[in-house]
Scaffold this active site. Structure first.
Site, PDB file in Angstrom:
ATOM      1  CB  ALA A  59      -0.902  -0.008   1.223  1.00 36.59           C
ATOM      2  CG  HIS A 177      -5.878   0.058   0.363  1.00 34.15           C
ATOM      3  ND1 HIS A 177      -6.915  -0.612   0.960  1.00 34.15           N
ATOM      4  CD2 HIS A 177      -4.787  -0.179   1.141  1.00 34.15           C
ATOM      5  CE1 HIS A 177      -6.467  -1.235   2.056  1.00 34.15           C
ATOM      6  NE2 HIS A 177      -5.185  -0.984   2.180  1.00 34.15           N
ATOM      7  CB  ALA A 179      -9.608  -3.203   1.770  1.00 32.31           C
ATOM      8  CG  ASN A 180      -7.442  -4.317   4.894  1.00 34.41           C
ATOM      9  OD1 ASN A 180      -8.380  -5.109   5.038  1.00 34.41           O
ATOM     10  ND2 ASN A 180      -6.349  -4.619   4.240  1.00 34.41           N
ATOM     11  NE  ARG A 229      -6.371  -6.808  -0.711  1.00 41.06           N
ATOM     12  CZ  ARG A 229      -5.537  -7.183   0.258  1.00 41.06           C
ATOM     13  NH1 ARG A 229      -4.946  -6.283   1.020  1.00 41.06           N
ATOM     14  NH2 ARG A 229      -5.281  -8.452   0.480  1.00 41.06           N
ATOM     15  CG  ASN A 237      -6.689  -0.319  10.814  1.00 41.97           C
ATOM     16  OD1 ASN A 237      -5.864  -0.306  11.732  1.00 41.97           O
ATOM     17  ND2 ASN A 237      -6.337  -0.373   9.535  1.00 41.97           N
ATOM     18  N   GLY A 316      -0.384 -13.618   0.362  1.00 42.43           N
ATOM     19  CA  GLY A 316       0.419 -12.622   1.052  1.00 42.43           C
ATOM     20  C   GLY A 316       1.648 -13.223   1.686  1.00 42.43           C
TER      21      GLY A 316
HETATM   22  C1  PHB Z   1      -0.500  -2.784   7.851  1.00 45.17           C
HETATM   23  O1  PHB Z   1       0.500  -2.095   7.659  1.00 45.17           O
HETATM   24  O2  PHB Z   1      -0.688  -3.412   8.890  1.00 45.17           O
HETATM   25  C2  PHB Z   1      -1.523  -2.851   6.794  1.00 45.17           C
HETATM   26  C3  PHB Z   1      -1.432  -1.998   5.711  1.00 45.17           C
HETATM   27  C4  PHB Z   1      -2.391  -2.044   4.730  1.00 45.17           C
HETATM   28  C5  PHB Z   1      -3.434  -2.934   4.835  1.00 45.17           C
HETATM   29  C6  PHB Z   1      -3.527  -3.789   5.900  1.00 45.17           C
HETATM   30  C7  PHB Z   1      -2.568  -3.740   6.877  1.00 45.17           C
HETATM   31  O3  PHB Z   1      -4.370  -2.954   3.908  1.00 45.17           O
END
Ligand code: PHB
Length: 359
Positions: A59, A177, A179-180, A229, A237, A316
């Site tokens: 990312a 991005h 996501a997350n 994504r 988070n 991953g």
């Molecule tokens: C992380 O650095 O922990 C991280 C970064 C991007 C993501 C998920 C986790 O999408």
């Protein structure tokens, strides 16, 4: 001869022709140089993994305000473009394909990581539970500043600028991005979005920022070079939503209309959270190519490709520890053991020193 598709079958994701369906997932590694500029060590890391059908980079912040962790590369300055160009050239020379993941962290940051100690920004002024990973160690998250309506166009412009920088750097495309628990996801899910304007409340309103970013990026570089994504149920988070199935079915339908290169979905919660969500249903709402992610192995990856649910699988941790993961899967060779202590930050140890088969 069997016609069953598997991980080793070629596939086109929009304009991007993959030699196999094993995608390297985006992985934060915190090893960029000063000014967010990719270094020779980063070139080696990506080049080593060029046998993947597609590499999705770590990312990558789209602006100075998009940072939320130490030692991230960026994709908004000339020096960063020049650094990335060495990576895309090296991957292409090995016959690989590479897209860059465009990132704005929103509230998952800390003033010490931002220009002039600025407050992180978010759809709403809601402090996430947990701590930021900073140059001073782990520090409590702060309450972010809620974005003004008038600021949103400049954020969209940052995504466009980063996309244009990505093409200059030689990338085959970009992945938005969403996501997350980072900025776009903070707009999507109603645990983090309490806005009362046209960007909050209804599912349509919460999806608005994502669609504006997508339209602008697609208009700038072409839909066939744009992936996205999503992580509909990942609690990572401090994220939650009151009705993720309805929200993400809507998101998948809405982005389907853009004819993107692909949709990439984390099919569960990182860390193995049990969830009630129907990913087959989500998948039916998106007409294009689909990448599935989350703790897949070869057997399950082949099975979901053969079933038609996914066109490719993103791996991953296996790609961290096995630069030659494709060959290892092909011949059922044993895998190297990942060292989680060296995932985030450091040097070549646990980054470029995992052995290849026969080494
Ligand atoms: C992380 O650095 O922990 C991280 C970064 C991007 C993501 C998920 C986790 O999408």
């Amino acid at each position: 001869m069997s016609t069953t598709l598997d991980l080793f079958s070629p596939v086109n994701l929009g304009a991007i022709a993959l030699k196999n369906r094993m995608v390297m997932a985006p992985l934060t590694r915190n090893r960029a140089g000063e000014g967010g500029v990719p270094q020779p060590l980063n070139v080696t890391y990506y080049e080593q993994r060029a046998t993947a059908g597609l590499i999705i980079t770590e990312a990558t912040p789209i602006s100075a305000m998009a940072h939320g962790y130490p030692a991230l590369p960026g994709i908004y300055t000339d020096a960063q473009i020049a650094g990335w160009k060495k990576i895309t050239d090296a991957v292409h020379a090995k016959g690989g394909k590479i897209v860059i993941q465009l990132w704005h962290v929103g509230r998952i940051s800390h003033p010490s990581l931002l220009p002039n100690g600025a407050l992180p920004v978010a759809p709403s002024a809601i402090k996430p539970a947990g701590q930021a990973f900073t140059y001073q160690g782990m520090l409590d998250y702060v309450e972010p500043r809620a974005l003004e309506l008038s600021e949103l166009p400049s954020l969209v412009a940052d995504y466009v600028h980063a996309s244009q920088c990505a093409l200059k750097a030689g990338f085959d495309g970009v992945e938005i991005h969403a996501a997350n628990g980072y900025l776009i996801d903070q707009f999507l899910r109603n645990g983090s979005n309490k806005r009362t304007d046209s960007y909050g409340g209804s599912i349509e309103n919460r999806t608005r920022f994502l669609l504006e970013v997508t339209k602008a990026v697609v208009d700038a570089i072409g839909a066939d070079k744009v992936g996205m994504r999503l992580s509909p149920v990942n609690p990572f988070n401090d994220m939650q939503d009151s009705n993720p199935q309805a929200l993400f079915n809507h998101v998948a339908s809405a982005v389907s209309a853009f004819k993107l290169a692909y949709l990439h979905v984390i099919e569960g919660g990182m860390g193995g959270t049990a969830v009630d969500f129907n990913f087959d249903e989500l998948r039916k709402h998106f007409k294009g190519a689909y990448i599935a992610n989350l703790a897949f192995d070869k057997v399950r990856g082949n099975a979901v490709i053969a079933s038609g649910h996914a066109d490719a699988i993103a791996f991953g941790v296996p790609f961290i520890a096995n630069p030659d993961l494709v060959e290892r899967f092909r011949i059922d060779a044993p895998l190297n053991t990942p060292d989680s202590k060296s995932f985030y930050g450091g040097n070549e140890k646990g980054y470029t020193d995992y052995p290849f088969l026969g080494a």
